[in-house]
Design an enzyme around this catalytic site. Structure first.
Site, PDB file in Angstrom:
ATOM      1  N   GLY A  20     -11.069 -18.788  23.163  1.00 26.00           N
ATOM      2  CA  GLY A  20     -10.515 -17.484  22.791  1.00 26.00           C
ATOM      3  C   GLY A  20      -9.040 -17.547  22.483  1.00 26.00           C
ATOM      4  N   LEU A  55     -13.136 -21.903  19.397  1.00 28.70           N
ATOM      5  CA  LEU A  55     -11.977 -20.997  19.429  1.00 28.70           C
ATOM      6  C   LEU A  55     -11.025 -21.344  20.574  1.00 28.70           C
ATOM      7  CD1 LEU A  55     -13.707 -17.561  18.728  1.00 28.70           C
ATOM      8  CD2 LEU A  55     -12.659 -19.146  17.112  1.00 28.70           C
ATOM      9  N   TYR A 106     -26.518 -21.760  33.441  1.00 29.50           N
ATOM     10  CA  TYR A 106     -25.641 -20.712  32.913  1.00 29.50           C
ATOM     11  C   TYR A 106     -25.912 -19.371  33.603  1.00 29.50           C
ATOM     12  CZ  TYR A 106     -23.935 -23.537  28.959  1.00 29.50           C
ATOM     13  OH  TYR A 106     -23.336 -24.494  28.172  1.00 29.50           O
TER      14      TYR A 106
END
Length: 356
Positions: free
Chosen positions: A221, A218, A64
């Site tokens: 987003g 989500l 990451y």
């Protein structure tokens, strides 16, 4: 109604006895190396907010933000290491020029774990995930390699991400047969815009003792109401996009259908006086197979808003509306077996109580 919750209302992780918060702190956004993450100071504020409210489940990966996520975390966990459940991942290549710097084989597994231990400045990893199935390494090599790390004490538990259900079942069966460390966690994309995992992966996890940790609850987003139909022209990119909008496009979720689902989420949010993000996360938490969604945030305000989903109550009617708006078509064999004729051929005229 969904049950109110808090970060210090801990749950068991799959078939293990380890206690984890009902929302994991995702740290793919820690570091600015990919162009859209949080800098060190904002990462600390997000981390402190999560931990101060009782959160103990931290999620990262060796790759990451080019390793910056783990290095930032290594500094943040000082002084409170023993109360945190630290999870990281291996598989993804760290050096594109080195063919062995990626994949699930033992060489990359060991090198990745050693890199994570250095970057995190720790002596152990509570939960190590296989990040994605590479379709080249044998199941025996994967599970034996993971078991060796558990026996060494460098890793305590193992999990898996982004792998076909039949392959995970094979891996778990091998572990049980050989007495190797079993898989205890399954991290998969799961949200109102990605429900195909309900066909095989989530039922498999429930049957085989893997706690489900949804990433991108989500929809990257999209369910937070950030995008409109004007964004549908965004094209997917081969690399990691320097913009969040580009990342969403690369996921395949920037569609007319997904935007329609997002509108229903916003309608429910207005009814309950919550944010669209909180509603989307609360729907995910309502699935009994889910242990903890992985919450990623670039700002302190986003993190505070997402944590607020734990205390949100959604009425059955609201949950049903969200579920209906995002419904997926059944697939074979469930599609066929669920029809009246096969049901009568299987059960005759009797009513039979079925297992969940």
């Amino acid at each position: 109604m969904t049950t109110p919750n808090a970060l210090n209302h801990y749950r068991l992780l799959g078939r293990s006895g380890m206690r984890v918060s009902p929302m994991a702190l995702g740290t793919m956004t820690f570091g600015t190396d990919w162009g859209w993450g949080a800098d060190g100071d904002e990462s600390r504020r997000i981390f402190d907010l999560y931990v101060e409210q009782g959160g103990n489940f931290i999620d990262t990966s060796v790759n990451y933000t080019g390793g910056a996520s783990e290095r930032i975390l290594g500094g943040l966990i000082k002084g409170q290491r023993d109360r945190l459940v630290l999870s990281t991942k291996f598989t993804m290549a760290r050096d594109p020029a080195d063919p062995n710097s990626g994949g699930n084989h033992r060489m990359n597994l060991v090198r990745s774990v050693e890199a994570s231990l250095r970057q995190l400045d720790t002596d152990r990893i509570e939960l190590l995930y296989l990040h994605a199935w590479d379709f080249t390494t044998s199941p025996e090599e994967v599970m034996r390699g993971l078991d060796d790390l558990v026996r060494s004490g460098k890793v305590l538990y193992v999990g898996i991400c982004n792998t076909p259900a039949w392959q995970i079942a094979r891996l778990q069966t091998l572990a049980d047969l050989r007495g190797w460390a079993p898989l205890v966690a399954l991290q998969i994309e799961y949200s109102l815009v990605e429900r195909t995992v309900e066909h095989e992966l989530i039922p498999m996890a429930a049957a085989l003792g893997l706690g489900v940790l949804p990433w991108s609850p989500l929809g990257g987003g999209l369910l937070a109401g950030k995008y409109t139909r004007a964004d549908l022209a965004q094209q997917a990119e081969a690399g990691v996009s320097p913009s969040r909008k580009g990342v969403i496009a690369s996921s395949g979720h920037m569609t007319e259908r997904a935007l329609g689902i997002a509108e229903v989420v916003q309608d429910v949010a207005r009814e309950v006086g919550a944010s669209a993000s909180q509603v989307a996360i609360a729907w995910t938490l309502a699935n009994p197979a889910v242990t903890a969604p992985v919450m990623g945030a670039r700002t302190l305000e986003q993190a505070r808003d997402n944590i607020g989903a734990l205390g949100l109550r959604l009425a059955p009617e609201q949950l049903a509306r969200l579920t209906e708006a995002s419904a997926i078509a059944p697939i074979f064999p469930a599609r066929f077996i669920g029809m009246p004729m096969p049901q009568r051929l299987i059960f005759g005229d009797s009513l039979v109580q079925r297992r969940a």
